[in-house]
Design a protein around this motif. Structure first.
Motif, short mmCIF file in Angstrom:
data_model
loop_
_atom_site.label_atom_id
_atom_site.label_comp_id
_atom_site.label_asym_id
_atom_site.label_seq_id
_atom_site.Cartn_x
_atom_site.Cartn_y
_atom_site.Cartn_z
N ALA A 31 -20.81 -28.99 25.67
CA ALA A 31 -20.16 -28.18 24.71
C ALA A 31 -19.62 -28.82 23.54
O ALA A 31 -19.12 -28.27 22.77
N VAL A 32 -18.82 -29.29 24.35
CA VAL A 32 -17.57 -29.97 24.14
C VAL A 32 -18.06 -30.96 22.84
O VAL A 32 -17.51 -31.09 21.71
N PHE A 33 -18.90 -31.75 23.23
CA PHE A 33 -19.50 -32.45 22.13
C PHE A 33 -20.83 -31.86 21.52
O PHE A 33 -20.95 -32.74 20.22
N GLY A 35 -19.91 -29.17 19.68
CA GLY A 35 -18.71 -28.84 19.01
C GLY A 35 -18.25 -30.03 17.89
O GLY A 35 -18.16 -29.55 17.02
N ARG A 36 -17.78 -30.97 18.90
CA ARG A 36 -17.73 -31.93 17.99
C ARG A 36 -18.76 -33.18 16.77
O ARG A 36 -18.11 -32.96 16.01
N LEU A 39 -17.92 -30.86 13.43
CA LEU A 39 -16.46 -31.42 12.87
C LEU A 39 -17.38 -32.76 11.99
O LEU A 39 -18.34 -33.50 12.35
N LEU A 41 -15.55 -35.82 10.77
CA LEU A 41 -14.71 -36.52 11.35
C LEU A 41 -15.14 -37.43 10.92
O LEU A 41 -16.28 -38.44 10.55
N ARG A 184 -12.61 -31.90 9.14
CA ARG A 184 -12.42 -32.86 9.51
C ARG A 184 -11.40 -33.06 10.79
O ARG A 184 -11.41 -33.68 11.19
N GLY A 185 -10.61 -32.27 10.90
CA GLY A 185 -10.03 -32.54 12.34
C GLY A 185 -8.88 -31.81 11.52
O GLY A 185 -7.50 -32.44 12.98
N VAL A 186 -7.96 -32.62 10.42
CA VAL A 186 -6.39 -31.72 10.71
C VAL A 186 -5.37 -30.56 11.02
O VAL A 186 -6.02 -29.16 10.50
N GLN A 187 -4.88 -31.15 11.59
CA GLN A 187 -4.05 -29.94 11.85
C GLN A 187 -3.03 -29.83 11.15
O GLN A 187 -1.63 -28.99 11.35
N GLU A 197 -11.37 -43.30 11.83
CA GLU A 197 -10.03 -43.60 12.63
C GLU A 197 -8.85 -42.61 11.85
O GLU A 197 -8.61 -42.56 10.37
N VAL A 198 -8.19 -42.40 13.17
CA VAL A 198 -7.58 -41.46 12.30
C VAL A 198 -5.71 -40.79 13.01
O VAL A 198 -5.60 -41.36 14.80
N VAL A 200 -1.67 -38.81 13.08
CA VAL A 200 -1.17 -38.03 12.66
C VAL A 200 0.17 -37.90 12.97
O VAL A 200 0.83 -38.77 13.65
N GLN A 204 2.27 -42.88 14.05
CA GLN A 204 1.26 -43.66 14.78
C GLN A 204 0.23 -44.33 13.47
O GLN A 204 -0.56 -45.73 14.12
#
Lengths: 225, 150
Positions: A31-33, A35-36, A39, A41, A184-187, A197-198, A200, A204
């Motif tokens: 489920a997690v993969f 869900g990813r 995105l 990303l 894209r996963g920005v929180q 590559e991300v 935050v 980093q």
């Protein structure tokens, strides 16, 4: 061998518990993969004209999701600029709107002004002014006169600016860009994308971005002087 | 099957504690782990080298034991593991508040729900109490444990 239970030292674990645990873990991982995969990303999004800096054909693209009223974004600016200078002309920076409207009262208005400045090809001038004076205007109860002051200082046409600020589509454009970032996963801000590559926050970026850029340049056969 | 009030309460507690951890773990896992790294870094409590491994491992513990507890599977073990996590969260938040560390928000639920540190501390304390209750009682008749032990 007893198939109904596994003997681990003194503890007996019924095999049905192990089977259930393994099945549940497999379902969770699946489920997690899945869900990813929903995105986007690392996928780059269309460039909004006037908010990019650096050569258009630069091989490295830095997408910076930022909020004009966020202190961490202001603190990350020197690190972003350092990367731009160090890896020039191979890096281009693209500013992406991510106003945190619930936390910062003036972030949306600042974003609106910046979009209107971009339409007059003065985005980066406005960007510089607004971050340099962030601490001061963030405390004001009405920032509009201050922002108009910046607009005058950088030579914006105020009549055109007024019309632009009244447009609903500017707000929709900002919110759309923010939604794309969220997808894209920005929180939080600043969040910077370099390829897949991300990063935050500034620390980093400072710690890991040079490695990532150099590896990519090496892959492309580019040697930095 | 006759259900007692305790059975129903246990199910409710499992849903609350397990549900919160399932959602929290899920939100962290479907986003880049660098978000959670930044959250951990803001507490200034975890050694720099451990930040990335912690950011990768904790969400999996949350979701796995969250789902286990939600279904009433290995209820007491799951409640125990989640209690340890909750205790460490309470410690981190309490330390942050006492030392006036600038924590913008707890980072518990990604971008879904922003909680102030004191709100997160209250929530974690409540969840910890519920998890302790779950550890003290036998599993509910409505749990997966009850079905497996038949």
């Amino acid at each position: 061998m007893n198939f109904k239970s596994l003997k681990l030292r003194s503890m007996r674990i019924p095999i049905k518990y192990l089977l259930v645990a393994v099945t549940l873990c497999a379902l969770i991982v699946g489920a997690v993969f899945t869900g990813r995969r929903f995105l986007h990303l690392g996928k780059s999004v269309e460039i909004v004209s006037g908010k990019e800096k650096g050569p258009k054909d630069a091989p490295i693209q830095m997408d910076v999701y930022s909020d004009f009223q966020c202190p961490a974004c202001r603190n990350a600016l020197p690190m972003i600029e350092e990367i731009e200078q160090k890896y020039s002309p191979y890096v281009k920076v693209i500013f992406r709107q991510f106003p945190l409207e619930h936390n910062h009262a003036w972030s949306l208005l600042a974003a609106q002004f910046s979009e209107c400045a971009a339409q007059q090809r003065k985005f980066w001038e406005f960007h510089g002014r607004i971050y340099a004076t962030q601490e001061e205007w963030s405390k004001l109860t009405d920032v509009t006169p201050r922002f108009i002051g910046f607009a005058q200082e950088i030579g914006l046409d105020l009549k055109v600016l007024e019309v632009c600020l009244g447009k609903e589509e500017i707000i929709s454009q900002i919110r759309k860009e923010r939604e794309t970032g969220a997808a894209r996963g920005v929180q939080s801000t600043p969040t910077i994308f370099i390829g897949t590559e991300v990063f935050v926050g500034g620390p980093q970026l400072k710690e890991r971005a040079p490695q990532v850029i150099e590896k990519e340049l090496e892959r492309l056969g580019i040697k930095i002087k | 099957m006759s259900l007692t009030r305790r059975d129903l309460l246990s199910v409710l507690e499992q849903i609350i504690v397990g549900g919160v951890f399932t959602i929290s773990g899920w939100l962290k896992l479907v986003a880049p782990h660098q978000n959670f790294m930044a959250v951990i870094e803001q507490y200034q409590a975890v050694p720099h080298l451990w930040v990335e491994p912690v950011s990768l491992i904790v969400p999996w513990i949350e979701i796995i034991f969250g789902v286990f507890l939600l279904l009433g599977f290995l209820s007491r073990v799951s409640a125990g593991v989640l209690s340890v996590l909750l205790l460490s969260f309470i410690g981190l938040l309490g330390r942050g508040i006492l030392l006036h560390i600038p924590i913008q928000e707890c980072g518990c639920f990604g971008s879904l729900l922003k909680l102030e540190p004191w709100q997160a501390l209250a929530l974690d304390t409540l969840l910890f109490s519920l998890a302790l209750i779950l550890m003290c009682f036998e599993h509910s008749k409505l749990s997966l444990d009850a079905w497996l032990s038949k």
